[in-house]
Design a protein around this motif. Structure first.
Motif, PDB file in Angstrom:
ATOM      1  N   LEU A 178       0.820  -1.207   0.000  1.00  0.00           N
ATOM      2  CA  LEU A 178       0.000   0.000   0.000  1.00  0.00           C
ATOM      3  C   LEU A 178       0.856   1.261   0.000  1.00  0.00           C
ATOM      4  N   ALA A 179       1.929   1.249   0.795  1.00  0.00           N
ATOM      5  CA  ALA A 179       2.799   2.423   0.897  1.00  0.00           C
ATOM      6  C   ALA A 179       3.472   2.724  -0.437  1.00  0.00           C
ATOM      7  N   VAL A 180       4.044   1.696  -1.050  1.00  0.00           N
ATOM      8  CA  VAL A 180       4.753   1.899  -2.318  1.00  0.00           C
ATOM      9  C   VAL A 180       3.785   2.321  -3.420  1.00  0.00           C
ATOM     10  N   GLU A 181       2.645   1.665  -3.508  1.00  0.00           N
ATOM     11  CA  GLU A 181       1.677   2.014  -4.548  1.00  0.00           C
ATOM     12  C   GLU A 181       1.223   3.471  -4.423  1.00  0.00           C
ATOM     13  N   ARG A 182       1.079   3.935  -3.181  1.00  0.00           N
ATOM     14  CA  ARG A 182       0.653   5.328  -2.986  1.00  0.00           C
ATOM     15  C   ARG A 182       1.755   6.302  -3.403  1.00  0.00           C
ATOM     16  N   LEU A 183       2.998   5.979  -3.093  1.00  0.00           N
ATOM     17  CA  LEU A 183       4.111   6.835  -3.485  1.00  0.00           C
ATOM     18  C   LEU A 183       4.252   6.871  -5.005  1.00  0.00           C
ATOM     19  N   VAL A 184       4.094   5.714  -5.641  1.00  0.00           N
ATOM     20  CA  VAL A 184       4.177   5.651  -7.104  1.00  0.00           C
ATOM     21  C   VAL A 184       3.053   6.465  -7.728  1.00  0.00           C
ATOM     22  N   LYS A 185       1.862   6.364  -7.163  1.00  0.00           N
ATOM     23  CA  LYS A 185       0.721   7.140  -7.651  1.00  0.00           C
ATOM     24  C   LYS A 185       1.001   8.634  -7.565  1.00  0.00           C
ATOM     25  N   GLY A 186       1.765   9.039  -6.552  1.00  0.00           N
ATOM     26  CA  GLY A 186       2.116  10.448  -6.381  1.00  0.00           C
ATOM     27  C   GLY A 186       3.276  10.888  -7.263  1.00  0.00           C
ATOM     28  N   GLY A 187       3.795   9.963  -8.097  1.00  0.00           N
ATOM     29  CA  GLY A 187       4.853  10.311  -9.039  1.00  0.00           C
ATOM     30  C   GLY A 187       6.248   9.871  -8.648  1.00  0.00           C
ATOM     31  N   ALA A 188       6.403   9.212  -7.510  1.00  0.00           N
ATOM     32  CA  ALA A 188       7.739   8.802  -7.056  1.00  0.00           C
ATOM     33  C   ALA A 188       8.242   7.598  -7.846  1.00  0.00           C
ATOM     34  N   GLY A 248      24.390  12.308  -1.274  1.00  0.00           N
ATOM     35  CA  GLY A 248      23.974  12.571  -2.648  1.00  0.00           C
ATOM     36  C   GLY A 248      23.044  11.517  -3.216  1.00  0.00           C
ATOM     37  N   THR A 249      22.485  10.686  -2.364  1.00  0.00           N
ATOM     38  CA  THR A 249      21.554   9.643  -2.814  1.00  0.00           C
ATOM     39  C   THR A 249      20.309  10.271  -3.420  1.00  0.00           C
ATOM     40  N   LYS A 250      19.912   9.765  -4.564  1.00  0.00           N
ATOM     41  CA  LYS A 250      18.730  10.278  -5.241  1.00  0.00           C
ATOM     42  C   LYS A 250      17.491   9.592  -4.686  1.00  0.00           C
ATOM     43  N   PHE A 251      16.515  10.377  -4.245  1.00  0.00           N
ATOM     44  CA  PHE A 251      15.258   9.794  -3.759  1.00  0.00           C
ATOM     45  C   PHE A 251      14.135  10.806  -3.893  1.00  0.00           C
ATOM     46  N   ASP A 252      12.960  10.317  -4.272  1.00  0.00           N
ATOM     47  CA  ASP A 252      11.770  11.162  -4.322  1.00  0.00           C
ATOM     48  C   ASP A 252      10.593  10.540  -3.566  1.00  0.00           C
ATOM     49  N   GLY A 253      10.885   9.408  -2.895  1.00  0.00           N
ATOM     50  CA  GLY A 253       9.881   8.756  -2.069  1.00  0.00           C
ATOM     51  C   GLY A 253      10.554   8.025  -0.929  1.00  0.00           C
ATOM     52  N   LEU A 254       9.973   8.122   0.263  1.00  0.00           N
ATOM     53  CA  LEU A 254      10.532   7.464   1.442  1.00  0.00           C
ATOM     54  C   LEU A 254       9.435   6.665   2.141  1.00  0.00           C
ATOM     55  N   PHE A 255       9.695   5.386   2.356  1.00  0.00           N
ATOM     56  CA  PHE A 255       8.789   4.534   3.117  1.00  0.00           C
ATOM     57  C   PHE A 255       9.519   4.130   4.391  1.00  0.00           C
ATOM     58  N   GLY A 281       7.889  12.368  -1.334  1.00  0.00           N
ATOM     59  CA  GLY A 281       6.731  11.863  -0.612  1.00  0.00           C
ATOM     60  C   GLY A 281       7.183  10.994   0.546  1.00  0.00           C
ATOM     61  N   VAL A 282       6.447  11.034   1.657  1.00  0.00           N
ATOM     62  CA  VAL A 282       6.821  10.289   2.862  1.00  0.00           C
ATOM     63  C   VAL A 282       5.630   9.493   3.374  1.00  0.00           C
ATOM     64  N   VAL A 283       5.864   8.207   3.642  1.00  0.00           N
ATOM     65  CA  VAL A 283       4.839   7.331   4.215  1.00  0.00           C
ATOM     66  C   VAL A 283       5.431   6.597   5.410  1.00  0.00           C
ATOM     67  N   GLY A 284       4.686   6.530   6.490  1.00  0.00           N
ATOM     68  CA  GLY A 284       5.112   5.788   7.672  1.00  0.00           C
ATOM     69  C   GLY A 284       4.271   4.539   7.863  1.00  0.00           C
ATOM     70  N   PHE A 285       4.418   3.922   9.028  1.00  0.00           N
ATOM     71  CA  PHE A 285       3.671   2.708   9.343  1.00  0.00           C
ATOM     72  C   PHE A 285       3.429   2.677  10.854  1.00  0.00           C
ATOM     73  N   ASP A 286       2.192   2.566  11.264  1.00  0.00           N
ATOM     74  CA  ASP A 286       1.762   2.375  12.662  1.00  0.00           C
ATOM     75  C   ASP A 286       0.450   3.086  12.959  1.00  0.00           C
ATOM     76  N   THR A 300       0.164   7.385   6.488  1.00  0.00           N
ATOM     77  CA  THR A 300       0.656   6.216   7.210  1.00  0.00           C
ATOM     78  C   THR A 300      -0.170   4.983   6.912  1.00  0.00           C
ATOM     79  N   VAL A 301       0.419   3.837   7.181  1.00  0.00           N
ATOM     80  CA  VAL A 301      -0.297   2.560   7.118  1.00  0.00           C
ATOM     81  C   VAL A 301      -0.712   2.218   8.541  1.00  0.00           C
ATOM     82  N   GLU A 302      -2.004   2.033   8.732  1.00  0.00           N
ATOM     83  CA  GLU A 302      -2.539   1.828  10.084  1.00  0.00           C
ATOM     84  C   GLU A 302      -3.181   0.452  10.231  1.00  0.00           C
ATOM     85  N   PRO A 303      -2.800  -0.294  11.262  1.00  0.00           N
ATOM     86  CA  PRO A 303      -3.487  -1.557  11.523  1.00  0.00           C
ATOM     87  C   PRO A 303      -4.858  -1.296  12.117  1.00  0.00           C
ATOM     88  N   ASP A 304      -5.754  -2.239  11.988  1.00  0.00           N
ATOM     89  CA  ASP A 304      -7.072  -2.145  12.609  1.00  0.00           C
ATOM     90  C   ASP A 304      -6.884  -2.438  14.099  1.00  0.00           C
TER      91      ASP A 304
END
Length: 339
Positions: A178-188, A248-255, A281-286, A300-304
């Protein structure tokens, strides 16, 4: 001198009012199927009129049950409960609620010091089951509770660094997807996973595997996990940004493997005038509530949490009869840290 003490209503009084035996009262109020519906209603009416209430805890003890579930929250040795990840307080609350739904009281204990650990609540008849949650960094505590699990099957774990006992976890691989798909959708396209997949946090490995699978599915290169050091998760997030930008690492999305690291990263990105989500773009988990108030608010990715509490309670009460893996469903919480 005499005192007028109020008379304590007993099952004998209810029996006299209802015109039945005391044993019939006990069976009627405990839900026994041997009692007719008409008799049950008569007993319940008499009990209500007299203000009689069954002492469920005492009744449970007579049947070999305590009516309680022990919930142990493991912290870091040398740090108090205030230093525990807020995620575990959310999980604690949902587990207490789930216990109450099942008619159990929650006996909560915060433990960290090796010489003060205790988990034999079932053997001591202090609880019917034990739920253990908390940081995986306290190896002495987890080794201890691993031995407790060898003696008692009425125990369930969240966050354990081992797999040979009954545990409940988030659907971490799905969360990574879910995190990666959302970042890709945002252009990352240059997406980095931040977290140590070889740490005691088993869920970090699973989240990284979800990241790898999603990157491959999107036709993108999955990089090795970026491991950052620091005294806590927030400082690890800050240090990750420092090292990534200075190298100098290239990045446009962080999970990030957890929200606390992501929140630290957002602070450091702001200090460096890096636009989020414009440049990265930045996505977390919790699903930490504090993410709603970060700048920008953290996706963020949230558990139920409610389901997590129910699963932990049900697994512990199953007493080892249900050994299957238990995965808590997750969802993406959309906020402003991704375009």
């Amino acid at each position: 001198m005499t005192t007028n003490r109020p008379h304590r209503v007993t099952s004998i009084d209810v029996a006299e009012r209802a015109g039945v035996s005391q044993s019939t009262v006990s069976r009627a109020l405990s839900g026994s199927e041997t009692i007719t519906e008409a008799t049950r209603r008569r007993v319940e009416q008499a009990a209500a009129e007299l203000g009689y209430h069954v002492n469920m805890r005492a009744a449970g003890l007579r049947k070999g049950e305590t009516g309680s579930i022990a919930i142990v929250v493991i912290g870091r040795d040398g740090q108090g409960p205030a230093a525990i990840n807020p995620f575990y307080y959310s999980l604690l609350g949902s587990t207490c609620a789930a216990a109450a739904e099942r008619g159990y009281e929650a006996l909560v204990s915060f433990q960290a010091k090796e010489d003060e650990l205790f988990g034999h609540y079932v053997a001591r008849r202090q609880a019917d089951a034990v739920v253990v949650i908390g940081t995986a960094t306290n190896s002495a505590a987890w080794d201890y509770f691993r031995s407790v699990a060898d003696d008692s099957k009425a125990i369930a774990f969240w966050g354990s660094p081992f797999d040979d006992a009954v545990w409940v976890r988030s659907d971490n691989r799905e969360g990574g997807r879910l995190a990666v798909e959302r970042l890709v959708k945002g252009g990352a396209k240059d997406i980095v996973f931040v977290g140590d997949p070889n740490s005691s946090q088993k869920q970090f490995r699973e989240r990284f595997e979800g990241y790898q699978a999603a990157m491959e599915s999107a036709g993108l290169e999955a990089r090795p996990a970026f491991v950052s050091i620091g005294s806590d998760r927030v400082s690890q997030g800050r240090n990750a940004i420092i090292r990534l930008t200075e190298s100098g690492t290239k990045f446009d999305g962080l999970f990030f493997a957890c929200d606390a690291m992501a929140l630290g990263a957002l602070e450091e990105l702001a200090l460096r005038d890096v636009n989020v989500p414009g440049a990265v773009g930045v996505v977390g988990f919790d699903g930490l509530g504090s993410g709603e108030f970060s700048n920008p608010p953290l996706t963020t990715v949230e558990p139920d949490f409610a389901e997590a509490g129910r699963m932990l309670v049900e697994t512990a009460l199953a007493g080892g009869e249900e050994q299957a893996e238990r995965r808590v469903p997750v969802r993406l919480v959309e906020r402003a840290s991704v375009a």
